[in-house]
Write a protein that holds these residues in place. Structure first.
Motif, short mmCIF file in Angstrom:
data_model
loop_
_atom_site.label_atom_id
_atom_site.label_comp_id
_atom_site.label_asym_id
_atom_site.label_seq_id
_atom_site.Cartn_x
_atom_site.Cartn_y
_atom_site.Cartn_z
N ASP A 23 -1.44 -0.71 -4.70
CA ASP A 23 -0.63 -2.06 -4.77
C ASP A 23 -1.15 -2.91 -3.73
N LEU A 24 -1.78 -3.91 -4.09
CA LEU A 24 -2.72 -4.64 -3.00
C LEU A 24 -1.58 -5.61 -2.34
N ALA A 25 -0.50 -6.04 -3.07
CA ALA A 25 0.72 -6.99 -2.68
C ALA A 25 1.28 -6.20 -1.29
N SER A 26 1.42 -5.14 -1.30
CA SER A 26 2.00 -4.14 -0.28
C SER A 26 1.32 -3.40 0.66
N ASN A 27 0.09 -3.25 0.21
CA ASN A 27 -0.97 -2.47 1.04
C ASN A 27 -2.17 -2.95 1.21
N GLN A 28 -2.54 -3.95 2.24
CA GLN A 28 -3.67 -4.77 2.25
C GLN A 28 -4.68 -3.98 2.93
N VAL A 29 -4.25 -3.12 3.72
CA VAL A 29 -5.19 -2.22 4.48
C VAL A 29 -4.32 -1.00 4.26
N ALA A 30 -5.18 0.32 3.50
CA ALA A 30 -4.57 1.46 3.40
C ALA A 30 -5.30 2.52 3.57
N SER A 31 -4.94 3.53 3.64
CA SER A 31 -5.82 4.97 3.82
C SER A 31 -5.22 6.06 2.71
N VAL A 32 -6.18 7.11 2.38
CA VAL A 32 -5.85 8.20 1.60
C VAL A 32 -6.77 9.04 1.98
N THR A 33 -6.32 10.45 1.99
CA THR A 33 -6.96 11.62 2.31
C THR A 33 -6.94 12.22 0.93
N LEU A 34 -8.55 12.60 0.40
CA LEU A 34 -8.79 13.03 -0.76
C LEU A 34 -8.53 14.69 -0.90
N ALA A 35 -7.93 15.26 -1.70
CA ALA A 35 -7.66 16.76 -1.57
C ALA A 35 -8.09 17.34 -2.98
N GLY A 36 -8.90 16.37 -3.56
CA GLY A 36 -9.77 16.75 -4.77
C GLY A 36 -10.53 15.75 -5.32
N ASN A 37 -11.34 15.93 -6.36
CA ASN A 37 -11.98 14.79 -6.90
C ASN A 37 -10.98 13.72 -7.72
N ARG A 38 -11.13 12.52 -7.41
CA ARG A 38 -10.12 11.50 -7.63
C ARG A 38 -10.91 10.22 -8.34
N THR A 39 -10.01 9.30 -8.94
CA THR A 39 -10.22 8.07 -9.36
C THR A 39 -9.39 7.12 -8.70
N LEU A 40 -9.91 5.85 -8.20
CA LEU A 40 -9.17 4.85 -7.75
C LEU A 40 -9.14 4.19 -8.84
N ALA A 41 -7.51 4.06 -9.21
CA ALA A 41 -7.38 2.94 -10.30
C ALA A 41 -7.50 1.70 -10.02
#
Length: 129
Positions: A40-58
């Protein structure tokens, strides 16, 4: 109003050229790792994620025309995780998404500029956090 000196208590006003005397930043927020990662870009203009599997960025929600968005993508301690992207993401070189660094615990930084309907991305890769 004809000048900045007339701004009430130095308050920022839309439509006025302004100079700041202190830094402005967006706090990095954490996205939830899941098979389909929601951003949600409205509340997360700068964000991070740690991948624990193969993923899709919706496809993200809250895109704004002229918005600049940053995503820190980290491999977990296993590494080799992949990330695919929703249809609203666009890339250079024939619209081919970049390949993330596969090394465990490495960090890649994806930067996007939006026109309100697409996220035009580029990246820098292989940081040691």
């Amino acid at each position: 109003m004809s000048g900045l000196s007339e701004l009430p208590n130095g308050v920022a006003v839309l439509g006025w050229s302004q100079e700041y005397t202190a830094s402005h930043n967006f706090k990095t927020t954490s996205l939830t790792d899941a098979p389909s990662i929601v951003w949600d870009l409205a509340s997360n203009q700068v964000a991070s994620v740690t991948l624990a599997g193969n993923r899709t960025l919706a496809n993200p929600t809250g895109m704004r025309n002229g918005g600049v968005y940053i995503l820190f993508v980290k491999q977990d301690n296993q590494g080799g995780r992949t990330l695919t992207y929703g249809s609203n993401f666009a890339w250079t070189a024939g619209n081919t998404a970049p390949t993330l660094t596969a090394t465990p615990n490495r960090l890649d930084i994806l930067t996007f500029i939006s026109d309100g309907s697409k996220m035009y991305g580029s990246g820098t890769f292989n940081y040691i956090p």
